[in-house]
Scaffold this motif. Structure first.
Motif, short mmCIF file in Angstrom:
data_model
loop_
_atom_site.label_atom_id
_atom_site.label_comp_id
_atom_site.label_asym_id
_atom_site.label_seq_id
_atom_site.Cartn_x
_atom_site.Cartn_y
_atom_site.Cartn_z
N THR A 47 -6.98 -106.99 -9.86
CA THR A 47 -7.39 -105.61 -10.16
C THR A 47 -8.49 -105.59 -11.21
O THR A 47 -9.49 -104.88 -11.07
CB THR A 47 -6.18 -104.79 -10.63
N VAL A 48 -8.32 -106.37 -12.26
CA VAL A 48 -9.32 -106.41 -13.33
C VAL A 48 -10.63 -107.00 -12.81
O VAL A 48 -11.71 -106.52 -13.15
CB VAL A 48 -8.78 -107.20 -14.54
N ALA A 68 -16.92 -103.68 -9.86
CA ALA A 68 -17.26 -102.29 -9.53
C ALA A 68 -18.07 -101.65 -10.65
O ALA A 68 -19.04 -100.93 -10.37
CB ALA A 68 -15.99 -101.49 -9.27
N LYS A 69 -17.70 -101.90 -11.88
CA LYS A 69 -18.46 -101.34 -13.00
C LYS A 69 -19.89 -101.88 -13.02
O LYS A 69 -20.82 -101.14 -13.32
CB LYS A 69 -17.76 -101.66 -14.32
N THR A 70 -20.06 -103.14 -12.66
CA THR A 70 -21.40 -103.72 -12.60
C THR A 70 -22.23 -103.05 -11.52
O THR A 70 -23.41 -102.75 -11.72
CB THR A 70 -21.31 -105.24 -12.34
N TYR A 73 -12.27 -94.81 -6.36
CA TYR A 73 -11.64 -95.39 -5.17
C TYR A 73 -12.69 -95.83 -4.15
O TYR A 73 -12.59 -96.91 -3.57
CB TYR A 73 -10.66 -94.40 -4.54
N LYS A 74 -13.70 -94.98 -3.92
CA LYS A 74 -14.72 -95.31 -2.93
C LYS A 74 -15.46 -96.59 -3.31
O LYS A 74 -15.73 -97.43 -2.45
CB LYS A 74 -15.70 -94.14 -2.76
N VAL A 75 -15.77 -96.75 -4.59
CA VAL A 75 -16.47 -97.96 -5.03
C VAL A 75 -15.55 -99.18 -4.89
O VAL A 75 -15.94 -100.22 -4.36
CB VAL A 75 -16.96 -97.82 -6.49
N LEU A 76 -14.31 -99.04 -5.36
CA LEU A 76 -13.36 -100.15 -5.30
C LEU A 76 -13.05 -100.55 -3.85
O LEU A 76 -12.95 -101.73 -3.52
CB LEU A 76 -12.07 -99.80 -6.03
N LEU A 93 -15.11 -112.85 -11.29
CA LEU A 93 -14.43 -113.95 -11.99
C LEU A 93 -14.66 -113.87 -13.50
O LEU A 93 -13.76 -114.19 -14.28
CB LEU A 93 -14.90 -115.29 -11.46
N ALA A 94 -15.84 -113.43 -13.91
CA ALA A 94 -16.12 -113.29 -15.35
C ALA A 94 -15.30 -112.17 -15.97
O ALA A 94 -15.08 -112.16 -17.18
CB ALA A 94 -17.62 -113.03 -15.55
N SER A 95 -14.82 -111.25 -15.15
CA SER A 95 -14.02 -110.13 -15.65
C SER A 95 -12.54 -110.44 -15.74
O SER A 95 -11.79 -109.68 -16.35
CB SER A 95 -14.20 -108.91 -14.74
N VAL A 96 -12.11 -111.55 -15.13
CA VAL A 96 -10.68 -111.91 -15.16
C VAL A 96 -10.29 -112.22 -16.60
O VAL A 96 -10.98 -112.98 -17.28
CB VAL A 96 -10.41 -113.14 -14.24
N PRO A 97 -9.18 -111.64 -17.07
CA PRO A 97 -8.77 -111.91 -18.44
C PRO A 97 -8.29 -113.36 -18.60
O PRO A 97 -7.87 -113.98 -17.61
CB PRO A 97 -7.61 -110.93 -18.67
N PRO A 98 -8.35 -113.91 -19.81
CA PRO A 98 -7.85 -115.27 -20.03
C PRO A 98 -6.38 -115.38 -19.63
O PRO A 98 -5.60 -114.45 -19.82
CB PRO A 98 -8.03 -115.49 -21.53
N ARG A 99 -6.02 -116.50 -19.06
CA ARG A 99 -4.66 -116.76 -18.62
C ARG A 99 -3.74 -116.88 -19.84
O ARG A 99 -4.07 -117.52 -20.82
CB ARG A 99 -4.68 -118.06 -17.84
#
Length: 133
Positions: free
Chosen positions: A9-10, A16-18, A46-49, A113-119
């Motif tokens: 989701t993140v 999407a924000k980009t 929703y439309k963008v996502l 992938l750059a938006s994925v939070p650290p594990r």
């Protein structure tokens, strides 16, 4: 690597924000992308996502498994991402269109992938009594 629902989701939201930030009206407006995103109504988001989900999520699921150390993000080379996308795109597109789709999706997936939070460290999520926090 298996992504969690939250990570997917993140990642999708970051991409999407980009895409929204690349819009000419948004760029000229001078507003912060988070402000623009929050001002969009649920249907607009929703439309963008939805449009990006069909392009990004299958690739994220199909990426090869990698070990991710706690506190770090998963990272893939452009060639790994491109190879995965190439396998998913198919041959029904023309040569030029296919090349453009692969290049654009590679960029989108790398942004996601750059938006994925650290594990998180799973051991850090257990308190002193041995119960999950």
């Amino acid at each position: 690597m298996r992504f969690t629902e939250h990570e997917l989701t993140v990642a999708l939201t970051g991409a999407a924000k980009t895409v929204v930030a690349a819009n000419r009206k948004v760029r000229k407006g001078g507003k912060d992308i988070d402000t623009v995103w929050n001002e969009m109504d649920r249907h607009q988001r929703y439309k963008v996502l939805d449009a990006l989900g069909d392009q990004i999520l299958p690739v994220l699921v199909a990426l090869p498994d990698v070990e991710v150390e706690p506190g770090t993000r998963p990272s893939y080379t452009n060639s790994q991402v491109t190879e995965t996308i190439t396998g998913l795109v198919g041959d029904e597109l023309g040569k030029l269109r296919r090349a453009v789709v692969i290049k654009a999706r590679t960029s989108l997936v790398q942004t996601a992938l750059a938006s994925v939070p650290p594990r998180l460290d799973p051991d850090a999520l257990i308190n002193a009594s041995g119960e999950p926090t």
